[in-house]
Motif scaffolding. Structure first.
Motif, PDB file in Angstrom:
ATOM      1  N   VAL A 180     -17.915  59.902   6.105  1.00 14.77           N
ATOM      2  CA  VAL A 180     -19.217  59.647   6.712  1.00 14.77           C
ATOM      3  C   VAL A 180     -19.927  58.629   5.836  1.00 14.77           C
ATOM      4  CG1 VAL A 180     -21.409  60.624   7.446  1.00 14.77           C
ATOM      5  CG2 VAL A 180     -19.323  62.001   7.597  1.00 14.77           C
ATOM      6  N   PRO A 181     -19.947  57.345   6.233  1.00 11.56           N
ATOM      7  CA  PRO A 181     -20.648  56.342   5.407  1.00 11.56           C
ATOM      8  C   PRO A 181     -22.128  56.688   5.281  1.00 11.56           C
ATOM      9  CG  PRO A 181     -19.240  55.292   7.048  1.00 11.56           C
ATOM     10  CD  PRO A 181     -19.289  56.739   7.394  1.00 11.56           C
ATOM     11  N   ARG A 223     -17.663  62.659  -7.674  1.00 11.51           N
ATOM     12  CA  ARG A 223     -18.112  64.054  -7.729  1.00 11.51           C
ATOM     13  C   ARG A 223     -17.047  64.934  -8.378  1.00 11.51           C
ATOM     14  NH1 ARG A 223     -21.831  66.908  -4.185  1.00 11.51           N
ATOM     15  NH2 ARG A 223     -21.564  69.161  -4.438  1.00 11.51           N
ATOM     16  N   MET A 224     -15.776  64.637  -8.074  1.00 15.36           N
ATOM     17  CA  MET A 224     -14.702  65.472  -8.599  1.00 15.36           C
ATOM     18  C   MET A 224     -14.603  65.369 -10.118  1.00 15.36           C
ATOM     19  SD  MET A 224     -10.642  65.494  -7.583  1.00 15.36           S
ATOM     20  CE  MET A 224     -10.203  64.107  -8.627  1.00 15.36           C
ATOM     21  N   VAL A 225     -14.797  64.152 -10.677  1.00 14.56           N
ATOM     22  CA  VAL A 225     -14.656  63.974 -12.120  1.00 14.56           C
ATOM     23  C   VAL A 225     -15.950  64.263 -12.862  1.00 14.56           C
ATOM     24  CG1 VAL A 225     -12.834  62.288 -11.767  1.00 14.56           C
ATOM     25  CG2 VAL A 225     -15.184  61.494 -11.974  1.00 14.56           C
ATOM     26  N   SER A 226     -17.055  64.413 -12.128  1.00 16.50           N
ATOM     27  CA  SER A 226     -18.345  64.648 -12.783  1.00 16.50           C
ATOM     28  C   SER A 226     -18.436  66.088 -13.277  1.00 16.50           C
ATOM     29  CB  SER A 226     -19.493  64.359 -11.802  1.00 16.50           C
ATOM     30  OG  SER A 226     -20.732  64.775 -12.366  1.00 16.50           O
ATOM     31  N   ARG A 227     -19.126  66.250 -14.383  1.00 16.84           N
ATOM     32  CA  ARG A 227     -19.342  67.597 -14.911  1.00 16.84           C
ATOM     33  C   ARG A 227     -20.640  68.218 -14.378  1.00 16.84           C
ATOM     34  NH1 ARG A 227     -17.616  67.380 -21.351  1.00 16.84           N
ATOM     35  NH2 ARG A 227     -15.456  66.698 -21.003  1.00 16.84           N
ATOM     36  N   ARG A 228     -21.397  67.461 -13.620  1.00 11.67           N
ATOM     37  CA  ARG A 228     -22.653  67.997 -13.063  1.00 11.67           C
ATOM     38  C   ARG A 228     -22.418  68.862 -11.829  1.00 11.67           C
ATOM     39  NH1 ARG A 228     -25.680  64.837 -10.779  1.00 11.67           N
ATOM     40  NH2 ARG A 228     -24.347  63.015 -10.512  1.00 11.67           N
ATOM     41  N   VAL A 253     -14.785  67.065   1.485  1.00  7.18           N
ATOM     42  CA  VAL A 253     -15.502  67.764   2.552  1.00  7.18           C
ATOM     43  C   VAL A 253     -16.937  68.049   2.124  1.00  7.18           C
ATOM     44  CG1 VAL A 253     -15.605  69.897   3.885  1.00  7.18           C
ATOM     45  CG2 VAL A 253     -13.407  68.784   3.510  1.00  7.18           C
ATOM     46  N   VAL A 254     -17.116  68.543   0.885  1.00 12.50           N
ATOM     47  CA  VAL A 254     -18.456  68.851   0.384  1.00 12.50           C
ATOM     48  C   VAL A 254     -19.305  67.579   0.299  1.00 12.50           C
ATOM     49  CG1 VAL A 254     -19.746  69.837  -1.541  1.00 12.50           C
ATOM     50  CG2 VAL A 254     -17.534  70.803  -0.913  1.00 12.50           C
ATOM     51  N   GLN A 255     -18.735  66.490  -0.200  1.00 17.70           N
ATOM     52  CA  GLN A 255     -19.488  65.250  -0.363  1.00 17.70           C
ATOM     53  C   GLN A 255     -19.895  64.651   0.978  1.00 17.70           C
ATOM     54  OE1 GLN A 255     -20.546  64.069  -3.281  1.00 17.70           O
ATOM     55  NE2 GLN A 255     -21.682  62.490  -2.182  1.00 17.70           N
ATOM     56  N   GLN A 256     -19.010  64.697   1.974  1.00 16.70           N
ATOM     57  CA  GLN A 256     -19.350  64.121   3.279  1.00 16.70           C
ATOM     58  C   GLN A 256     -20.451  64.929   3.970  1.00 16.70           C
ATOM     59  OE1 GLN A 256     -18.164  61.110   3.704  1.00 16.70           O
ATOM     60  NE2 GLN A 256     -17.023  61.524   1.812  1.00 16.70           N
ATOM     61  N   LEU A 257     -20.527  66.217   3.680  1.00 15.23           N
ATOM     62  CA  LEU A 257     -21.655  67.005   4.191  1.00 15.23           C
ATOM     63  C   LEU A 257     -22.965  66.533   3.565  1.00 15.23           C
ATOM     64  CD1 LEU A 257     -20.066  70.585   4.222  1.00 15.23           C
ATOM     65  CD2 LEU A 257     -20.788  69.283   6.220  1.00 15.23           C
ATOM     66  N   GLY A 286     -18.274  73.197   6.682  1.00 13.59           N
ATOM     67  CA  GLY A 286     -17.143  72.503   6.090  1.00 13.59           C
ATOM     68  C   GLY A 286     -15.883  73.318   6.275  1.00 13.59           C
ATOM     69  N   VAL A 287     -14.801  72.658   6.674  1.00 11.37           N
ATOM     70  CA  VAL A 287     -13.533  73.331   6.927  1.00 11.37           C
ATOM     71  C   VAL A 287     -12.419  72.568   6.222  1.00 11.37           C
ATOM     72  CG1 VAL A 287     -11.840  74.019   8.686  1.00 11.37           C
ATOM     73  CG2 VAL A 287     -14.273  74.296   9.127  1.00 11.37           C
ATOM     74  N   TYR A 288     -11.501  73.292   5.629  1.00  5.80           N
ATOM     75  CA  TYR A 288     -10.296  72.702   5.037  1.00  5.80           C
ATOM     76  C   TYR A 288      -9.090  73.355   5.703  1.00  5.80           C
ATOM     77  CZ  TYR A 288      -6.649  71.649   1.588  1.00  5.80           C
ATOM     78  OH  TYR A 288      -5.498  71.236   0.969  1.00  5.80           O
ATOM     79  N   PHE A 289      -8.217  72.535   6.278  1.00  6.34           N
ATOM     80  CA  PHE A 289      -7.046  73.047   6.977  1.00  6.34           C
ATOM     81  C   PHE A 289      -5.797  72.721   6.175  1.00  6.34           C
ATOM     82  CE2 PHE A 289      -3.598  72.866  10.146  1.00  6.34           C
ATOM     83  CZ  PHE A 289      -3.740  74.132  10.707  1.00  6.34           C
TER      84      PHE A 289
END
Length: 783
Positions: free
Chosen positions: A622-623, A688-693, A716-720, A742-745
């Motif tokens: 989602v841009p 977001r994945m590499v961030s410690r925040r 998925v979390v970031q696009q939300l 959010g869904v992960y398949f």
């Protein structure tokens, strides 16, 4: 689409700390609703137990014993937590006949033997087979028992004593009407009036008064009037418990006693199990859906009833069964555990020990009127309408008449015989009609095709003109081998003479003619089967120049797939699609997912036409608003939120995503291809994945398998978060009219995981929880 958000209540193991004091044993706790429900059930059970004991001719204490044992023993060991057991009106006729034939002590012994038989049946786990009995037979049996009870108690209401059979009681009514006892009739009439009018008291005061059971008010009112007016009527006479009669060794013919045991076992078991099933339905109909209350374990319930009958018979009590009236009162009063049933039994014990002087004031005509009304109500108009609608009223009438005129076992046997005859008649009844439409011969076959219908089927088929176009419509669920051979032989002959034959189902759907060569192929033809496994009787193309012909073959596969849709699926969805074409689309969900070919959205969401407004792109991205890029995603979001007014937006990622793999492997010197330019919208997910925040997105119960899965979850979390930046989405979220999911398949596991906490305003748990299979009722509630 149905999304079932799991409850966020982590189940942590209870750990004993090294220096903490030892845990105390858990105490038996009773919920407040169970206490109030037990009192309501007790107030109903007390007068009914005395009335049923009076109707059977047994000692009046036996009704109290059975009520107490039913509450304490069946309530504790039975499989239905909210079912209330005790002396049942359905056993009145059987028990009265056994007492007249063999005496009270032998009847108690028969009750013990019946309980042992129920325990044996529970060990064999045959409880569920009782549900196979036709409801028309069960309701007819209960209706016949109700008529017999009403006729017998009518004599006590009029001031006399009943005869030994329903026929004698009916024939003796004219003489009894000539010698009415006014006081007994007056008390009985008062009891009946209060029973019928109390539940209909109007207004707010009436609503409060109706909380007191009508049976208690009727009996208490009749007792007060009889006492204050000094009426001379027979009253309850409870002898001392020290002289209470206990069972003795069975005395009488073996076959007669065996028949008594069989009858008690049959009636108590069937009535208890059917009542337990009805209780489950009442519990499920509660606003909370009966949360926390387990469904009935039928074999355990049968064992509990057997144990209660053993104890009740051994203590000199009536036979015990699950009672619908008291069970309904228990559920309606809000009971949540078996504590209410057991407490009601305790109150019965206390009343039998402490309230004997009060119970001795109750007029017997009042109890007789109470039981008579119960008997009349057992002939339910609702049940009669139901069996009439299902064309089983003959079974009901025969069973009822047989129970009244001959006896319970005989009446049930007659009902079973008639039910079998009705089933055979329906199986053999086949209607075959013929008409001509648009130059084609239409042969309609309604009903089951068995060997009994073969002569008429053969005659109708051979009356069709040779060489004609024929459509055979089969509207039934069964065809035996004889009918199949007849139809197949005629079809082969008709085709040999130049005709055509099409066999369809009731909706006009064509039934394909299967042959041994394509059975295996058809077995794999499912809506989700890939083309390379989806030949459906067609041999795959194998040529030396296969590589050259690949594009043409792929095109043929696409055309073939569309053709199969037109043949098999289009007739089934045409009406629904026509409705959508007329009314327009009103999807409830915007579903944004990856373009990966392994992700079939309609399959994993169990959705159909008109359910999902779907947006698919590489990486389910989602841009952010305002970025220079293709506006197709932003346009779809605006259209779904503002125009279609969807209720929720779901971002669905999946395992093994090639876009996430490309993000991880991207280098600073990679050429700016269209794919690379598009994937820049996924870089916030990588950051977001590499961030410690931020907490790592993960699947509940385990860590991500590798960095690719970690990024797929985080994406998925970031696009939300990106979705929340859109003005229409933010506005609808603030209004509370839109939710995000959010869904992960996981493709390899065919398992969906749902992101917890997505209904919160600004944060997530970043934990994906496994979506469990749901029952139909749960799925309907969740959606």
């Amino acid at each position: 689409m149905t999304l079932c958000t799991p409850a966020r209540t982590p189940n942590r193991p209870r750990v004993q700390r090294p220096h903490s004091p030892p845990e105390r044993p858990r105490r038996f706790r009773v919920a407040g609703v169970d206490l109030s429900a037990s009192i309501a059930v007790f107030l109903i059970a007390l007068p009914l137990s005395l009335g049923i004991a009076l109707a059977t001719g047994a000692p009046l204490q036996s009704g109290l014993v059975a009520a107490a044992v039913g509450g304490l023993v069946a309530g504790r060991f039975g499989g239905s937590p909210l079912q209330v057991s005790g002396p049942a009106a359905g056993l009145t006729v059987v028990t009265a006949e056994l007492i007249q034939l063999y005496g009270w002590r032998t009847t108690c012994a028969i009750t013990v033997l019946a309980g042992l038989a129920q325990l044996g049946l529970s060990v064999l786990r045959v409880a569920r087979s009782a549900l196979a009995v036709s409801p028309a037979i069960v309701h007819g049996m209960l209706g016949g028992i109700g008529v017999t009870i009403a006729l017998a108690q009518l004599h006590i209401v009029l001031g006399s004593t009943p005869q030994s059979s329903a026929v004698d009681n009916f024939l003796g009514l004219p003489a009894q009407l000539a010698h009415i006892h006014p006081a007994a009739l007056g008390i009985s009439a008062l009891t009946v009036v209060v029973l019928l009018c109390w539940p209909r008291l109007p207004g707010r005061a009436g609503k409060l008064l109706r909380k007191v059971p009508a049976a208690l008010v009727a009996v208490a009112g009749a007792t007060a009037v009889a006492t204050l007016a000094g009426l001379t009527v027979p009253r309850v006479d409870l002898p001392s418990w020290s002289s209470h009669a206990l069972p003795g060794l069975p005395e009488g013919p073996v076959l007669g006693i065996a028949a008594g045991v069989l009858t008690i076992t049959l009636v108590t078991s069937v009535q208890s199990l059917l009542s337990a099933v009805a209780v489950d339905k009442l519990v499920a109909a509660r606003p909370d859906g009966g949360f926390g209350i387990p469904r009935t374990a039928l074999d355990r319930e049968l064992a509990g009833q057997g144990a209660a009958n053993v104890v009740s018979g051994a203590l000199g009590g009536l036979p015990v069964a699950g009672v619908a009236v008291r069970s309904v009162a228990n559920v309606s009063a809000g009971a949540v555990s078996r504590a209410s049933t057991m407490l009601h039994g305790l109150w019965i014990v206390l009343a039998a020990l402490l309230l004997v002087p009060v119970l001795d004031l109750i007029p017997l005509p009042a109890l007789a009127a109470l039981v008579m009304v119960v008997g009349i109500q057992m002939v339910s108009i609702t049940h009669i309408r139901t069996v009439t609608r299902h064309r089983e009223v003959v079974v009901y009438a025969v069973t009822l008449s047989g129970v009244v005129l001959v006896g319970i076992l005989e009446g049930v046997a007659l009902g079973i015989a008639v039910a079998i005859a009705v089933a055979m008649q329906r199986l053999a009844r086949t209607r075959i009609t013929r008409e001509e439409r648009d130059g084609r011969q239409l042969l309609h076959v309604r009903g089951q095709l068995t060997f009994l219908a073969v002569p008429r089927l053969s005659r109708a088929l051979h009356q069709l003109p040779r060489g004609s176009d024929v459509v055979v419509e089969l509207d039934g669920s069964f065809m035996d081998h004889a009918a199949y051979e007849t139809l197949s032989d005629w079809t082969a002959g008709h085709l040999a003479h130049g005709g055509t034959v099409e066999t369809t189902g009731p909706s006009g759907t064509r039934i394909a003619e299967s042959t041994p060569s394509d059975v295996a192929a058809h077995a794999c033809c499912r809506p989700w089967t890939p083309w390379h496994n989806h030949q459906c009787g067609e041999q795959p193309v194998e040529r030396a120049d296969e590589a050259v012909e690949a594009p043409r073959t792929t095109g043929l596969k696409l055309a073939s797939g569309i053709g199969k849709f037109q043949r098999n699926t289009a007739p089934l969805v045409r009406d629904e699609l026509a409705r959508l074409a007329r009314e327009g689309q009103t999807p409830s969900q915007l579903f944004l997912t990856c373009a990966d070919s392994r992700l079939v959205t309609s399959m994993i969401t169990s959705s159909g036409p008109g359910d999902l407004f779907t947006v698919r792109n590489v990486g389910n991205l989602v841009p952010l608003p305002g970025e220079e890029s293709d506006d197709s995603v932003a346009a779809a979001i605006e259209y779904a939120v503002d125009v279609l007014q969807v209720e929720s937006i779901t971002v669905c990622g999946h395992s093994g995503c090639g876009a996430m793999q490309a993000l991880l492997n991207a280098g600073p010197d990679d050429p700016p291809t269209p794919l690379r330019r598009w994937l820049r919208h996924g870089r916030p997910s990588l950051e977001r994945m590499v961030s410690r925040r931020h907490a790592w997105a993960r699947i509940s119960g385990r860590l991500p398998a590798d960095a690719v899965e970690q990024l797929c979850l985080t994406n998925v979390v970031q696009q939300l978060e990106h979705l929340r930046a859109y003005e229409p989405v933010a506005r609808r979220l603030a209004e509370g009219t839109l939710s995000l999911h959010g869904v992960y398949f996981h493709v390899g596991e065919a398992q969906a995981y749902l992101l917890s906490g997505t209904d919160e305003v600004h944060s997530y748990d970043d934990v994906f929880t496994q979506v469990m299979p749901t029952e139909p009722r749960e799925a309907a509630t969740a959606s």
